[in-house]
Design a protein around this motif. Structure first.
Motif, short mmCIF file in Angstrom:
data_model
loop_
_atom_site.label_atom_id
_atom_site.label_comp_id
_atom_site.label_asym_id
_atom_site.label_seq_id
_atom_site.Cartn_x
_atom_site.Cartn_y
_atom_site.Cartn_z
N PRO A 1 0.27 7.68 21.69
CA PRO A 1 1.63 8.21 21.90
C PRO A 1 2.70 7.14 22.11
O PRO A 1 3.88 7.40 21.90
CB PRO A 1 1.48 9.10 23.14
N ASP A 2 2.30 5.92 22.47
CA ASP A 2 3.28 4.87 22.73
C ASP A 2 4.01 4.41 21.47
O ASP A 2 5.05 3.74 21.56
CB ASP A 2 2.61 3.65 23.38
N THR B 1 6.75 -7.98 22.99
CA THR B 1 8.20 -7.83 23.01
C THR B 1 8.63 -6.62 22.18
O THR B 1 7.98 -6.28 21.18
CB THR B 1 8.88 -9.09 22.46
N PRO B 2 9.72 -5.95 22.54
CA PRO B 2 10.17 -4.78 21.77
C PRO B 2 10.47 -5.09 20.31
O PRO B 2 10.17 -4.29 19.42
CB PRO B 2 11.43 -4.34 22.53
N GLY B 3 11.08 -6.26 20.05
CA GLY B 3 11.39 -6.61 18.67
C GLY B 3 10.15 -6.80 17.82
O GLY B 3 10.08 -6.35 16.67
N GLU C 1 -2.66 -1.83 16.98
CA GLU C 1 -3.29 -2.34 18.20
C GLU C 1 -2.57 -3.59 18.72
O GLU C 1 -2.48 -3.78 19.94
CB GLU C 1 -4.76 -2.64 17.93
N THR C 2 -2.07 -4.44 17.82
CA THR C 2 -1.33 -5.62 18.27
C THR C 2 -0.01 -5.22 18.91
O THR C 2 0.45 -5.84 19.89
CB THR C 2 -1.07 -6.58 17.08
N ALA C 3 0.63 -4.18 18.36
CA ALA C 3 1.87 -3.70 18.94
C ALA C 3 1.66 -3.16 20.35
O ALA C 3 2.57 -3.21 21.20
CB ALA C 3 2.49 -2.63 18.06
N LEU D 1 5.98 -4.86 13.86
CA LEU D 1 4.58 -4.56 13.56
C LEU D 1 4.38 -3.12 13.12
O LEU D 1 3.51 -2.82 12.29
CB LEU D 1 3.72 -4.86 14.79
N LEU D 2 5.19 -2.21 13.63
CA LEU D 2 5.03 -0.80 13.32
C LEU D 2 5.90 -0.35 12.14
O LEU D 2 6.03 0.85 11.90
CB LEU D 2 5.37 0.05 14.55
#
Length: 573
Positions: free
Chosen positions: A302-303, A263-265, A255-257, A270-271
């Motif tokens: 899906p993201d 940011t992408p990094g 959820e934080t991602a 996080l994932l």
């Protein structure tokens, strides 16, 4: 004229002549009688049916589908018998019988812990022979082989928990239970000092529990190997609370991602889920986590499809070192197919809140220092001695050279003590610290205590017979008593002949993802190694049969069915 007409008697008024019927002259006149006579003749010929030709004797038709009818009857009977057994088991669980109250004249047996060893001991122990007291910080038995399935929601945590009071309530003799921490064992005074660990404190927070016999089965705690940051930042997987913590951490990372303007990094960090430990627990949890992503998270979130990633870290050259080489290769191949990054020969040196610093051994033997960012870190490797066990070891000179736990002899008696036994992960033996070893040790101690009680009863009876013999003056009575004494003495020798503990390995099982499992099973004088989807079905059936109670088996089966139909829950809880 046919043969049937010739044989049939002619009606009145008819006379045969030259193959023809001649009617009387008066009958030629049309009349009602003539019409009635003609109708009678027509009815006579109509009712005379020709006989059917005699056909040859034919064989009866063969019975068709005999096998399927037999199979259906066998299935129907099995369902009835299984249903009756299930109903009886549920009834027996719900309505236990009355128990025998403790006898002050009998010895007190104190058991520390409610793990595999302690539960196996209590399951087979005749509690009528002792005043049994159990002390543990948790009031339930946990089926640990299915614990890696809990954080992902494949199995609910209460489905693998059996309330301990259900277990002791079904014993013939009353068993007392105290939910408390055993903080110290004084083997000289023969007392255990316990502290109340509940959030609600009563008037008495600490007390002493005396014992005649003591069984230490407190297990072990997670080993960090002195690596900085592990205890502060890693999630462990040993208790129900650990599984709940991992679940919250994983969903928090997702959820934080997905937070706005992330940011992408940071999203990639996080994932990234890292599991340290290539044993069965680490491999199974990594596989369950990847299944969770492939079957459910990818669909509902899906993201994260291109960023979610699982990495398995192991310091040894291979995962699952207790399995055969063929199964190790099959496991590593399956993990790669699942897109789980497998990092062997990687030793963690330091852990921070966002990164892992590790030393990697390269194929040429050189060392390389790497930094791995992570969102959730699960530490699933190693056991350490608990403080209460370490304190007891410091009191006993014979334990000064032991490092892994309490050193015991072949009868599981703690070296340097009298009347104290140890089993499971808190004992140091030549066997691996597994649930299978602890369970067999508990069953062995149950036989030992049952034999001790039988021996004491026989010795008391023998002493009583000797007293009667001394008072008796009749020769015949003395001879009868001598025969009874000889019989009791033989029974005592038979009961005392208990062989030392020997572990019998039944095999190893592990789930490796994608509805596949590996099994290394002992069979006759050899091992049977298998892996794949059929082994996965065997893995499920084996664990289902090993669940402690009928209640657990039904709940676990329903959880698996629910996930198959509705999928896993993706909510944070």
């Amino acid at each position: 004229m046919s043969a049937a007409m010739r044989m049939r008697p002619l009606p009145a008024g008819l006379a045969p002549r030259a193959g023809r019927f001649i009617l009387p002259r008066q009958a030629l006149r049309p009349s009602v009688e003539r019409q009635a006579l003609q109708a009678s003749i027509r009815r006579s010929y109509a009712t005379e049916a020709p006989k059917a030709p005699i056909s040859p004797v034919s064989k009866p038709p063969k019975k068709r589908f005999r096998f399927f009818r037999g199979l259906w009857r066998a299935t129907y009977l099995s369902v009835l018998v299984g249903g009756a057994y299930l109903a009886y088991s549920i009834y027996e669980t719900r309505y236990p019988q009355e128990q025998v109250e403790p006898d002050p004249t009998k010895k007190t047996l104190v058991v520390l812990g409610t793990g595999w060893g302690s539960v196996a001991l209590l399951k087979k122990l005749d509690t009528e022979n002792y005043n049994v007291i159990v002390i543990s910080p948790r009031n339930f038995f946990l089926f640990t082989p299915l614990l890696p399935s809990c954080p992902t929601g494949t199995v609910e945590h209460r489905s693998i928990m059996e309330p301990f009071r259900h277990i002791i309530r079904h014993k013939k003799g009353t068993v007392k239970f105290y939910e408390a921490d055993a903080t110290k064992i004084d083997h000289e005074r023969r007392v255990v000092i316990v502290s109340d660990n509940s959030d609600i404190k009563g008037d008495i927070h600490q007390t002493e529990v005396p014992f005649d016999y003591l069984v230490v089965g407190v297990g072990a705690e997670n080993a960090t190997f002195g690596i900085p940051g592990v205890k502060e930042h890693a999630c462990f997987l040993k208790e129900i609370g650990d599984a709940q913590k991992i679940r919250k951490k994983v969903m928090d990372c997702i959820e934080t991602a997905m937070f706005k303007d992330q940011t992408p990094g940071e999203k990639e960090r996080l994932l990234h889920m890292v599991v340290v430990g290539g044993g069965p627990t680490g491999v199974e949890f990594a596989a369950e986590l990847q299944d969770f992503f492939e079957d459910d998270l990818r669909k509902w979130v899906p993201d994260i499809a291109d960023s979610f990633h699982v990495t398995l870290v192991e310091a040894l050259p291979n995962v699952l070192p207790m399995f055969s080489k063929t199964l190790i290769e099959y496991t590593e191949k399956t993990l790669n197919e699942e897109k789980i990054s497998l990092r062997t020969k990687t030793m963690v040196k330091k852990v921070t809140d966002k990164t892992i610093e590790a030393e990697v051994t390269m194929p040429d033997g050189s060392k390389q220092y790497q930094v791995l960012p992570y969102g959730c870190l699960v530490w699933a490797t190693g056991n350490a001695v608990r403080p209460v066990v370490r304190d007891l070891m410091s009191q006993i000179p014979a334990q000064k050279n032991s490092r892994r736990g309490l050193a015991v002899n072949e009868y599981l008696v703690v070296d340097g003590t009298d009347g104290i036994w140890a089993l499971g992960d808190c004992s140091a033996t030549k066997y691996a610290p597994t649930a299978q070893v602890a369970s067999q040790q508990g069953a062995f101690l149950a036989r030992l205590f049952n034999n001790m009680a039988k021996t004491q009863n026989l010795e008391q009876e023998l002493k009583h017979l000797e007293e009667i013999k001394a008072e008796s003056k009749v020769q015949e009575d003395q001879e009868a008593i001598d025969k009874e004494i000889a019989k009791k003495s033989k029974a005592i020798r038979k009961v005392k002949t208990l062989s030392p503990f020997e572990y019998t390995h039944q095999g190893s099982l592990a789930y490796i993802g994608m509805e596949r499992a590996v099994a290394d099973i002992s069979w006759w004088n050899g091992n049977v190694a298998s892996g794949g989807s059929l082994t996965y079905l065997f893995w499920r059936s084996a664990y289902l049969s090993m669940c402690f109670s009928t209640r657990n088996r039904i709940l676990v089966a329903l959880d698996w069915m629910k996930v198959k139909i509705f999928g896993r829950d993706v909510s944070r809880y």
